[in-house]
Design a protein around this motif. Sequence first.
Motif, mmCIF file in Angstrom:
data_model
loop_
_atom_site.group_PDB
_atom_site.id
_atom_site.type_symbol
_atom_site.label_atom_id
_atom_site.label_comp_id
_atom_site.label_asym_id
_atom_site.label_seq_id
_atom_site.Cartn_x
_atom_site.Cartn_y
_atom_site.Cartn_z
ATOM 1 N N ALA A 1 28.207 20.418 17.128
ATOM 2 C CA ALA A 1 27.254 19.329 16.883
ATOM 3 C C ALA A 1 26.762 19.352 15.443
ATOM 4 O O ALA A 1 26.461 18.311 14.859
ATOM 5 C CB ALA A 1 26.078 19.428 17.851
ATOM 6 N N SER A 2 26.677 20.551 14.861
ATOM 7 C CA SER A 2 26.275 20.656 13.460
ATOM 8 C C SER A 2 27.330 20.043 12.553
ATOM 9 O O SER A 2 27.001 19.386 11.556
ATOM 10 C CB SER A 2 26.050 22.123 13.075
ATOM 11 N N TYR A 3 28.595 20.282 12.880
ATOM 12 C CA TYR A 3 29.665 19.646 12.106
ATOM 13 C C TYR A 3 29.581 18.130 12.224
ATOM 14 O O TYR A 3 29.771 17.403 11.243
ATOM 15 C CB TYR A 3 31.034 20.137 12.590
ATOM 16 N N LEU A 4 29.301 17.668 13.435
ATOM 17 C CA LEU A 4 29.111 16.230 13.622
ATOM 18 C C LEU A 4 27.910 15.754 12.806
ATOM 19 O O LEU A 4 27.922 14.659 12.237
ATOM 20 C CB LEU A 4 28.904 15.917 15.104
ATOM 21 N N GLY A 5 26.898 16.613 12.729
ATOM 22 C CA GLY A 5 25.710 16.268 11.957
ATOM 23 C C GLY A 5 25.959 16.215 10.464
ATOM 24 O O GLY A 5 25.132 15.666 9.716
ATOM 25 N N SER A 6 27.082 16.778 10.015
ATOM 26 C CA SER A 6 27.414 16.693 8.593
ATOM 27 C C SER A 6 27.596 15.243 8.161
ATOM 28 O O SER A 6 27.440 14.926 6.970
ATOM 29 C CB SER A 6 28.698 17.480 8.302
ATOM 30 N N VAL A 7 27.910 14.379 9.128
ATOM 31 C CA VAL A 7 28.040 12.955 8.816
ATOM 32 C C VAL A 7 26.724 12.414 8.268
ATOM 33 O O VAL A 7 26.710 11.587 7.354
ATOM 34 C CB VAL A 7 28.465 12.168 10.075
ATOM 35 N N SER B 1 24.446 14.123 6.576
ATOM 36 C CA SER B 1 24.314 14.608 5.206
ATOM 37 C C SER B 1 25.204 13.824 4.255
ATOM 38 O O SER B 1 24.805 13.486 3.133
ATOM 39 C CB SER B 1 24.655 16.097 5.152
ATOM 40 N N ILE B 2 26.422 13.514 4.722
ATOM 41 C CA ILE B 2 27.356 12.750 3.893
ATOM 42 C C ILE B 2 26.806 11.362 3.596
ATOM 43 O O ILE B 2 26.817 10.901 2.443
ATOM 44 C CB ILE B 2 28.733 12.648 4.590
ATOM 45 N N LEU B 3 26.303 10.701 4.642
ATOM 46 C CA LEU B 3 25.735 9.360 4.450
ATOM 47 C C LEU B 3 24.533 9.400 3.503
ATOM 48 O O LEU B 3 24.376 8.528 2.643
ATOM 49 C CB LEU B 3 25.321 8.770 5.802
ATOM 50 N N GLN B 4 23.695 10.426 3.677
ATOM 51 C CA GLN B 4 22.517 10.528 2.823
ATOM 52 C C GLN B 4 22.914 10.693 1.356
ATOM 53 O O GLN B 4 22.367 10.027 0.477
ATOM 54 C CB GLN B 4 21.638 11.698 3.258
ATOM 55 N N TRP B 5 23.871 11.586 1.093
ATOM 56 C CA TRP B 5 24.301 11.792 -0.283
ATOM 57 C C TRP B 5 24.918 10.522 -0.869
ATOM 58 O O TRP B 5 24.653 10.168 -2.037
ATOM 59 C CB TRP B 5 25.298 12.940 -0.368
ATOM 60 N N ILE C 1 18.871 7.302 11.471
ATOM 61 C CA ILE C 1 18.952 6.280 12.516
ATOM 62 C C ILE C 1 20.379 6.189 13.064
ATOM 63 O O ILE C 1 20.598 6.072 14.275
ATOM 64 C CB ILE C 1 18.526 4.901 11.961
ATOM 65 N N ILE C 2 21.352 6.258 12.175
ATOM 66 C CA ILE C 2 22.758 6.098 12.573
ATOM 67 C C ILE C 2 23.267 7.310 13.348
ATOM 68 O O ILE C 2 23.999 7.177 14.334
ATOM 69 C CB ILE C 2 23.636 5.851 11.332
ATOM 70 N N THR C 3 22.874 8.511 12.936
ATOM 71 C CA THR C 3 23.500 9.730 13.469
ATOM 72 C C THR C 3 22.584 10.570 14.352
ATOM 73 O O THR C 3 22.967 11.678 14.742
ATOM 74 C CB THR C 3 23.983 10.619 12.295
ATOM 75 N N TYR C 4 21.410 10.069 14.728
ATOM 76 C CA TYR C 4 20.424 10.894 15.420
ATOM 77 C C TYR C 4 20.898 11.528 16.737
ATOM 78 O O TYR C 4 20.509 12.674 17.031
ATOM 79 C CB TYR C 4 19.143 10.099 15.686
ATOM 80 N N PRO C 5 21.704 10.865 17.580
ATOM 81 C CA PRO C 5 22.090 11.493 18.858
ATOM 82 C C PRO C 5 22.641 12.903 18.739
ATOM 83 O O PRO C 5 22.462 13.723 19.646
ATOM 84 C CB PRO C 5 23.146 10.528 19.406
#
Length: 371
Positions: free
Chosen positions: A235-241, A243-247, A298-302
């Motif tokens: 799930a952390s790897y999925l959460g990298s999305v 971080s990517i979007l934020q950057w 908002i996009i990746t919260y789940p």
Amino acid sequence: MTKKPFEEFEDLEDRAMESLPYLASDEKGANFRDPVTLGANSDAPEVHGTVKPWVHFVAGGIGGMAGAVVTCPFDLVKTRLQSDIYQSIYQSKAVPAGNQQMSIVRQSMIHFKETVGILTNVYKLEGFRSLFKGLGPNLVGVIPARSINFFTYGTTKELYSRSFNNGHEAPWIHLLAAATAGITTSTATNPIWLIKTRVQLDKAGTTRQYKNSWDCLKSVIKTEGIYGLYRGLSASYLGSVESILQWLLYEQMRHLIKQRSIEKFGHANDGLKSTSDKVKEWCQRSGSAGLAKFCASIITYPHEVVRTRLRQMPMENGKLKYTGLVQSFKVILKEEGFASMYSGLTPHLMRTVPNSIIMFGTWELVIKLLS
């Protein structure tokens, strides 16, 4: 045909005048400036300034620490709302039965009120120190996590741009650097976040299972093995999305702010800018970090909810209710519905948005001081 001496002198003078904008002291030398911005073409690819890797590492750690301390109580509320252990206690009234058409604004206000209510109850029932439960492992995790993230992002962005794009930055360069930073950070710090989650979910009083973070670490290794420290890593790897979007969003907004500054002042040198102009641009860049975090969250919260469930302690019979990424998504959707995938979103935004503003703002200040 050979040139006369005075013609050679004129050629030398012309070349010297062309090179003048690139000549400066060490602090404002060409390696710290953007040659593109010195010319008339402001739409040319951006060339990044050189910042030493250790500066990114130190600045990221300081920025992460500042944001984590200020917003820790909201992190506590978010973690408890994401967990099914506290759902019956903190049941939301934002969408009561028979009133599914309640406006988003009213739901947001109710969530905000409930968040403040939870903070008040934690303070009354568990004491002031309970508002900062998990701060120890949070800081132990945040400082290296942000240091690693900013260090890896800054270093790989420079490496990728020099290796693949002639030293120019581009969105796809930001994408590669952010992905590398996200995966590296998640792998290195997952055990720390797992301990932080377990401590924050640990109930006070006689039902308390862990004395402190160290006790939690020993208990996890003893009962679940080393592998247990890496629960929720998928799930952390999925959460990298996120971080990517934020950057990506941050870099684009930062580029727009820079272009507006160039249009107004005609160059990238801060020497002729007033203090108010510098503060205004710093606030704009810091605000951009907060806005980028808001959109990405908002996009990746789940994935945040799934990750928290995967890191929960085993049930009383010793079995794990959530055993994998896909399985967790299925169980949550089946038992609780899609709305549960956004449990704790309000305190999450109340924490992460100001956290990003503080963190990125501090990061830029420290970089400026150390560079």
